[in-house]
Design an enzyme around this catalytic site. Structure first.
Site, PDB file in Angstrom:
ATOM      1  NE  ARG A 107       6.302   8.376  -4.967  1.00  8.63           N
ATOM      2  CZ  ARG A 107       5.583   9.133  -5.757  1.00  8.63           C
ATOM      3  NH1 ARG A 107       4.919   8.593  -6.768  1.00  8.63           N
ATOM      4  NH2 ARG A 107       5.502  10.416  -5.559  1.00  8.63           N
ATOM      5  CB  THR A 111      14.017   5.991 -10.461  1.00  9.58           C
ATOM      6  OG1 THR A 111      13.839   5.464  -9.123  1.00  9.58           O
ATOM      7  CG2 THR A 111      15.484   6.256 -10.703  1.00  9.58           C
ATOM      8  CG  ASP A 203       4.354  13.114   1.170  1.00  9.43           C
ATOM      9  OD1 ASP A 203       4.040  12.316   2.081  1.00  9.43           O
ATOM     10  OD2 ASP A 203       5.367  12.967   0.464  1.00  9.43           O
TER      11      ASP A 203
HETATM   12  C1  PRP Z   1       3.816   7.246  -0.793  1.00  9.51           C
HETATM   13  C2  PRP Z   1       2.509   6.506  -0.561  1.00  9.51           C
HETATM   14  C3  PRP Z   1       2.736   5.225  -1.326  1.00  9.51           C
HETATM   15  C4  PRP Z   1       3.552   5.680  -2.508  1.00  9.51           C
HETATM   16  C5  PRP Z   1       2.652   5.765  -3.692  1.00  9.51           C
HETATM   17  O1  PRP Z   1       4.802   6.764   0.037  1.00  9.51           O
HETATM   18  O2  PRP Z   1       2.194   6.309   0.783  1.00  9.51           O
HETATM   19  O3  PRP Z   1       3.431   4.244  -0.594  1.00  9.51           O
HETATM   20  O4  PRP Z   1       4.081   6.973  -2.169  1.00  9.51           O
HETATM   21  O5  PRP Z   1       3.355   6.104  -4.836  1.00  9.51           O
HETATM   22  P1  PRP Z   1       3.552   5.110  -6.067  1.00  9.51           P
HETATM   23  O6  PRP Z   1       2.205   4.534  -6.381  1.00  9.51           O
HETATM   24  O7  PRP Z   1       4.048   6.026  -7.145  1.00  9.51           O
HETATM   25  O8  PRP Z   1       4.553   4.063  -5.687  1.00  9.51           O
HETATM   26  P2  PRP Z   1       6.254   7.437   0.153  1.00  9.51           P
HETATM   27  O9  PRP Z   1       7.197   6.786  -0.778  1.00  9.51           O
HETATM   28  O10 PRP Z   1       6.108   8.926   0.046  1.00  9.51           O
HETATM   29  O11 PRP Z   1       6.723   6.987   1.579  1.00  9.51           O
HETATM   30  P3  PRP Z   1       6.147   7.377   3.048  1.00  9.51           P
HETATM   31  O12 PRP Z   1       4.779   6.735   3.185  1.00  9.51           O
HETATM   32  O13 PRP Z   1       7.162   6.758   3.936  1.00  9.51           O
HETATM   33  O14 PRP Z   1       6.082   8.866   3.146  1.00  9.51           O
HETATM   34  N1  URA Z   2       2.557   9.670  -2.557  1.00 10.25           N
HETATM   35  C1  URA Z   2       1.820  10.587  -1.899  1.00 10.25           C
HETATM   36  O1  URA Z   2       1.882  10.657  -0.651  1.00 10.25           O
HETATM   37  N2  URA Z   2       1.031  11.413  -2.594  1.00 10.25           N
HETATM   38  C2  URA Z   2       0.949  11.362  -3.936  1.00 10.25           C
HETATM   39  O2  URA Z   2       0.187  12.143  -4.538  1.00 10.25           O
HETATM   40  C3  URA Z   2       1.711  10.406  -4.619  1.00 10.25           C
HETATM   41  C4  URA Z   2       2.514   9.563  -3.894  1.00 10.25           C
END
Ligand code: PRP
Ligand code: URA
Length: 212
Positions: A107, A111, A203
């Site tokens: 993400r 944005t 997270d």
């Molecule tokens: C987190 C999670 C999802 C996303 C969800 O990943 O594992 O993929 O955010 O958020 P959204 O519904 O608003 O898109 P992140 O982007 O933190 O990446 P990571 O798993 O590599 O830490």
């Molecule tokens: N991604 C995460 O890992 N946790 C949240 O709460 C939202 C997005």
């Protein structure tokens, strides 16, 4: 607000117990990983309830019989990197012969748009049922981007497993992909200004891999 019919929330006591442990900030990375895997297995059990069976001739030690086996090609489990990997472990425990595909998305912190950095699938994905998994469905940008890409690649039967959804994300996803059932352990009420689910579990990737 009532949830759309494509969103299924587990009421199983084991799922709810494990989810509470997962939410708890005191839970270590090692336990977080174990709990995520166990929830993956339990939600995977729900999500695979309707897999078709075909009667197959076998012989038990005592007699021949027609007994049911899963029909068709094995399914594909698709974790969204990174955190989806933890959930996928439990789904693959349940279906060890499953193929795996991977979607890499992060993400954009400003944005909250999903940015793709990896996509690799089995080439006959159109012939297989696909289970996409990611612990978090927050804004739903990542889940929608992953399912969009899978559909472009020919996937026709897709399900999505997550641990936690935000109400807003669940509604957005169901609107974008009403044909993709979602299996979740809980749907929380709120998203904060940074797109985190509240109360949520924090997270997921950082807690799973001990980063940050
Ligand atoms: C987190 C999670 C999802 C996303 C969800 O990943 O594992 O993929 O955010 O958020 P959204 O519904 O608003 O898109 P992140 O982007 O933190 O990446 P990571 O798993 O590599 O830490
Ligand atoms: N991604 C995460 O890992 N946790 C949240 O709460 C939202 C997005």
């Amino acid at each position: 607000m009532p949830l759309p019919p494509s969103i299924h929330v587990s009421t199983h006591p084991l799922v709810q117990h494990k989810l509470t442990k997962l939410r708890d900030r005191q839970t270590s990375s090692a336990n977080f990983r174990r709990l995520l895997r166990e929830i993956g297995l339990l939600l995977g059990y729900d999500a695979t309830r309707d897999l078709p069976l075909v009667p197959t001739r076998i012989e038990t030690p005592l007699a021949p019989m027609d007994a049911p086996l899963l029909e068709g090609k094995k399914l594909v489990v698709v974790p969204i990197l990174r955190a989806g990997l933890g959930l996928a472990e439990g789904i693959v425990d349940l279906v060890p012969l499953a193929r795996m595909g991977h979607v890499g998305l992060y993400r954009d912190p400003k944005t909250l748009a999903a940015v793709e950095y990896y996509f690799r699938m089995p080439n006959d994905i159109g012939d297989r049922e696909v289970i996409v998994c990611d612990p978090m469905l927050a804004t739903a940008h990542s889940a929608i981007a992953a399912v969009d890409r899978l559909k472009e690649s020919g996937a026709r039967r897709i399900k999505f497993i997550c641990v936690l959804g935000a109400e807003q994300g669940a509604l957005t996803f169901a609107e974008a992909h009403p044909d993709v059932p979602v299996f979740a352990a809980a749907i929380d009420a709120t998203l904060n200004d940074h797109g985190y689910i509240v109360p949520g579990l924090g997270d997921a990737g950082d807690r799973l891999f001990g980063t940050r």
